[in-house]
Motif scaffolding. Structure first.
Motif, PDB file in Angstrom:
ATOM      1  N   ASN A 201       0.726  -1.079   0.151  1.00 59.02           N
ATOM      2  CA  ASN A 201       0.133  -0.022  -0.320  1.00 59.02           C
ATOM      3  C   ASN A 201       0.887   1.288   0.000  1.00 59.02           C
ATOM      4  O   ASN A 201       0.651   2.206  -0.659  1.00 59.02           O
ATOM      5  N   SER A 202       1.906   1.318   0.762  1.00 59.12           N
ATOM      6  CA  SER A 202       2.791   2.379   0.949  1.00 59.12           C
ATOM      7  C   SER A 202       3.602   2.620  -0.758  1.00 59.12           C
ATOM      8  O   SER A 202       3.724   3.916  -0.992  1.00 59.12           O
ATOM      9  N   LEU A 203       3.905   1.501  -1.313  1.00 55.15           N
ATOM     10  CA  LEU A 203       4.641   1.547  -2.426  1.00 55.15           C
ATOM     11  C   LEU A 203       3.600   2.176  -3.514  1.00 55.15           C
ATOM     12  O   LEU A 203       3.936   2.978  -4.336  1.00 55.15           O
ATOM     13  N   CYS A 204       2.434   1.576  -3.594  1.00 54.17           N
ATOM     14  CA  CYS A 204       1.478   2.127  -4.528  1.00 54.17           C
ATOM     15  C   CYS A 204       0.946   3.798  -4.216  1.00 54.17           C
ATOM     16  O   CYS A 204       1.017   4.143  -5.409  1.00 54.17           O
ATOM     17  N   SER A 205       1.024   3.982  -3.019  1.00 52.73           N
ATOM     18  CA  SER A 205       0.627   5.436  -2.783  1.00 52.73           C
ATOM     19  C   SER A 205       1.790   6.266  -3.234  1.00 52.73           C
ATOM     20  O   SER A 205       1.642   7.203  -3.967  1.00 52.73           O
ATOM     21  N   GLU A 206       2.943   5.883  -2.910  1.00 52.79           N
ATOM     22  CA  GLU A 206       4.089   6.667  -3.346  1.00 52.79           C
ATOM     23  C   GLU A 206       4.237   6.818  -4.866  1.00 52.79           C
ATOM     24  O   GLU A 206       4.604   7.797  -5.408  1.00 52.79           O
ATOM     25  N   LEU A 207       3.963   5.909  -5.529  1.00 49.27           N
ATOM     26  CA  LEU A 207       4.232   5.841  -7.066  1.00 49.27           C
ATOM     27  C   LEU A 207       3.137   6.706  -7.561  1.00 49.27           C
ATOM     28  O   LEU A 207       3.392   7.174  -8.678  1.00 49.27           O
TER      29      LEU A 207
ATOM     30  N   LYS B  86       1.461   9.099  -5.875  1.00 45.29           N
ATOM     31  CA  LYS B  86       1.169  10.692  -5.545  1.00 45.29           C
ATOM     32  C   LYS B  86       2.684  11.432  -5.173  1.00 45.29           C
ATOM     33  O   LYS B  86       2.565  12.440  -5.175  1.00 45.29           O
ATOM     34  N   TRP B  87       3.722  10.802  -5.396  1.00 49.63           N
ATOM     35  CA  TRP B  87       5.010  11.160  -5.459  1.00 49.63           C
ATOM     36  C   TRP B  87       5.296  12.261  -3.883  1.00 49.63           C
ATOM     37  O   TRP B  87       5.456  13.359  -4.044  1.00 49.63           O
ATOM     38  N   ARG B  88       4.811  11.486  -2.850  1.00 53.00           N
ATOM     39  CA  ARG B  88       4.809  12.326  -1.404  1.00 53.00           C
ATOM     40  C   ARG B  88       6.407  12.894  -1.375  1.00 53.00           C
ATOM     41  O   ARG B  88       6.466  13.862  -0.693  1.00 53.00           O
ATOM     42  N   ASN B  89       7.196  11.880  -1.524  1.00 48.67           N
ATOM     43  CA  ASN B  89       8.652  12.322  -1.136  1.00 48.67           C
ATOM     44  C   ASN B  89       9.830  11.996  -2.240  1.00 48.67           C
ATOM     45  O   ASN B  89      11.012  12.325  -2.115  1.00 48.67           O
TER      46      ASN B  89
ATOM     47  N   ALA C 130       3.137   1.791 -13.710  1.00 43.75           N
ATOM     48  CA  ALA C 130       3.026   2.698 -15.104  1.00 43.75           C
ATOM     49  C   ALA C 130       2.600   3.632 -14.867  1.00 43.75           C
ATOM     50  O   ALA C 130       3.048   4.716 -15.693  1.00 43.75           O
ATOM     51  N   ALA C 131       1.647   4.136 -13.803  1.00 47.58           N
ATOM     52  CA  ALA C 131       1.370   5.656 -13.574  1.00 47.58           C
ATOM     53  C   ALA C 131       2.770   6.396 -13.228  1.00 47.58           C
ATOM     54  O   ALA C 131       2.632   7.509 -13.633  1.00 47.58           O
ATOM     55  N   ASN C 132       3.463   5.926 -12.390  1.00 50.34           N
ATOM     56  CA  ASN C 132       4.683   6.471 -12.092  1.00 50.34           C
ATOM     57  C   ASN C 132       5.422   6.896 -13.285  1.00 50.34           C
ATOM     58  O   ASN C 132       6.139   8.129 -13.431  1.00 50.34           O
ATOM     59  N   LEU C 133       5.541   5.940 -14.278  1.00 49.62           N
ATOM     60  CA  LEU C 133       6.684   6.258 -15.294  1.00 49.62           C
ATOM     61  C   LEU C 133       5.853   7.251 -16.245  1.00 49.62           C
ATOM     62  O   LEU C 133       6.534   8.089 -16.867  1.00 49.62           O
ATOM     63  N   LYS C 134       4.485   7.105 -16.345  1.00 44.97           N
ATOM     64  CA  LYS C 134       3.814   8.198 -17.374  1.00 44.97           C
ATOM     65  C   LYS C 134       3.991   9.612 -16.793  1.00 44.97           C
ATOM     66  O   LYS C 134       4.324  10.653 -17.492  1.00 44.97           O
ATOM     67  N   SER C 135       3.781   9.728 -15.275  1.00 47.74           N
ATOM     68  CA  SER C 135       3.974  10.846 -14.536  1.00 47.74           C
ATOM     69  C   SER C 135       5.495  11.631 -14.827  1.00 47.74           C
ATOM     70  O   SER C 135       5.465  12.636 -15.046  1.00 47.74           O
ATOM     71  N   ALA C 136       6.425  10.607 -14.891  1.00 47.09           N
ATOM     72  CA  ALA C 136       7.914  11.025 -14.835  1.00 47.09           C
ATOM     73  C   ALA C 136       7.863  11.552 -16.198  1.00 47.09           C
ATOM     74  O   ALA C 136       8.679  12.620 -16.589  1.00 47.09           O
ATOM     75  N   LEU C 137       7.386  10.977 -17.228  1.00 50.61           N
ATOM     76  CA  LEU C 137       7.497  11.314 -18.683  1.00 50.61           C
ATOM     77  C   LEU C 137       7.117  12.613 -19.075  1.00 50.61           C
ATOM     78  O   LEU C 137       7.532  13.614 -19.693  1.00 50.61           O
ATOM     79  N   CYS C 138       5.574  12.844 -18.635  1.00 48.56           N
ATOM     80  CA  CYS C 138       4.958  14.029 -18.414  1.00 48.56           C
ATOM     81  C   CYS C 138       5.687  15.249 -17.792  1.00 48.56           C
ATOM     82  O   CYS C 138       5.841  16.322 -18.377  1.00 48.56           O
ATOM     83  N   ALA C 139       6.391  15.035 -16.693  1.00 51.56           N
ATOM     84  CA  ALA C 139       7.225  16.088 -16.085  1.00 51.56           C
ATOM     85  C   ALA C 139       8.126  16.601 -16.960  1.00 51.56           C
ATOM     86  O   ALA C 139       8.789  17.753 -17.095  1.00 51.56           O
ATOM     87  N   ALA C 140       9.044  15.422 -17.431  1.00 54.34           N
ATOM     88  CA  ALA C 140      10.053  15.656 -18.490  1.00 54.34           C
ATOM     89  C   ALA C 140       9.593  16.514 -19.494  1.00 54.34           C
ATOM     90  O   ALA C 140      10.361  17.510 -19.965  1.00 54.34           O
ATOM     91  N   LEU C 141       8.515  16.170 -20.106  1.00 51.28           N
ATOM     92  CA  LEU C 141       8.088  16.788 -21.345  1.00 51.28           C
ATOM     93  C   LEU C 141       7.760  18.527 -21.095  1.00 51.28           C
ATOM     94  O   LEU C 141       7.977  19.410 -21.769  1.00 51.28           O
ATOM     95  N   ILE C 142       7.102  18.742 -19.800  1.00 48.92           N
ATOM     96  CA  ILE C 142       6.917  19.943 -19.331  1.00 48.92           C
ATOM     97  C   ILE C 142       8.059  20.840 -19.084  1.00 48.92           C
ATOM     98  O   ILE C 142       8.173  21.939 -19.448  1.00 48.92           O
ATOM     99  N   LEU C 143       9.017  20.326 -18.681  1.00 46.72           N
ATOM    100  CA  LEU C 143      10.254  21.011 -18.159  1.00 46.72           C
ATOM    101  C   LEU C 143      11.351  21.361 -19.379  1.00 46.72           C
ATOM    102  O   LEU C 143      12.017  21.652 -19.315  1.00 46.72           O
ATOM    103  N   LEU C 144      10.760  20.546 -20.502  1.00 47.08           N
ATOM    104  CA  LEU C 144      11.649  20.857 -21.698  1.00 47.08           C
ATOM    105  C   LEU C 144      11.684  22.229 -21.954  1.00 47.08           C
ATOM    106  O   LEU C 144      10.652  22.877 -22.042  1.00 47.08           O
ATOM    107  N   PRO C 145      12.949  22.743 -22.673  1.00 55.44           N
ATOM    108  CA  PRO C 145      12.815  24.116 -23.162  1.00 55.44           C
ATOM    109  C   PRO C 145      11.846  24.108 -24.624  1.00 55.44           C
ATOM    110  O   PRO C 145      11.908  23.098 -24.933  1.00 55.44           O
ATOM    111  N   ASN C 146      11.635  25.284 -25.138  1.00 58.40           N
ATOM    112  CA  ASN C 146      11.041  25.245 -26.422  1.00 58.40           C
ATOM    113  C   ASN C 146      11.979  24.849 -27.526  1.00 58.40           C
ATOM    114  O   ASN C 146      11.269  24.273 -28.231  1.00 58.40           O
TER     115      ASN C 146
END
Length: 79
Positions: A24-30, A32-35, A60-76
């Motif tokens: 449960n802790s693992l799934c929650s952290e993956l 919600k990214w609490r820490n 899978a949700a964790n990896l998708k979130s990481a990809l989305c965060a990386a794309l948002i942080l890319l410069p133009n």
């Protein structure tokens, strides 16, 4: 804390790092990214010893979130 025990020995050939955490802790952290301690480590290749559908879905949700965060942080413009 992160609610996880990591064993990080000086690795010899054939040895591996491992972690112990409640499902449960693992799934929650993956999801919600609490820490980012566990979720950040699991954005790298990991070996699953025991398959669990909830953990797989959360990972899978964790990896998708990481990809989305990386794309948002890319410069133009980038190369």
């Amino acid at each position: 804390g992160a609610g996880v025990y990591f064993n990080v020995p000086k690795l010899e050939k054939g040895e591996a790092k491992y972690a112990v955490i409640e499902v449960n802790s693992l799934c929650s952290e993956l999801r919600k990214w609490r820490n980012l301690y566990v979720s950040g480590r699991m954005q790298k290749p990991v070996a699953t010893l025991v398959a669990n559908q909830d953990v797989g879905d959360a990972q899978a949700a964790n990896l998708k979130s990481a990809l989305c965060a990386a794309l948002i942080l890319l410069p133009n413009r980038f190369s």
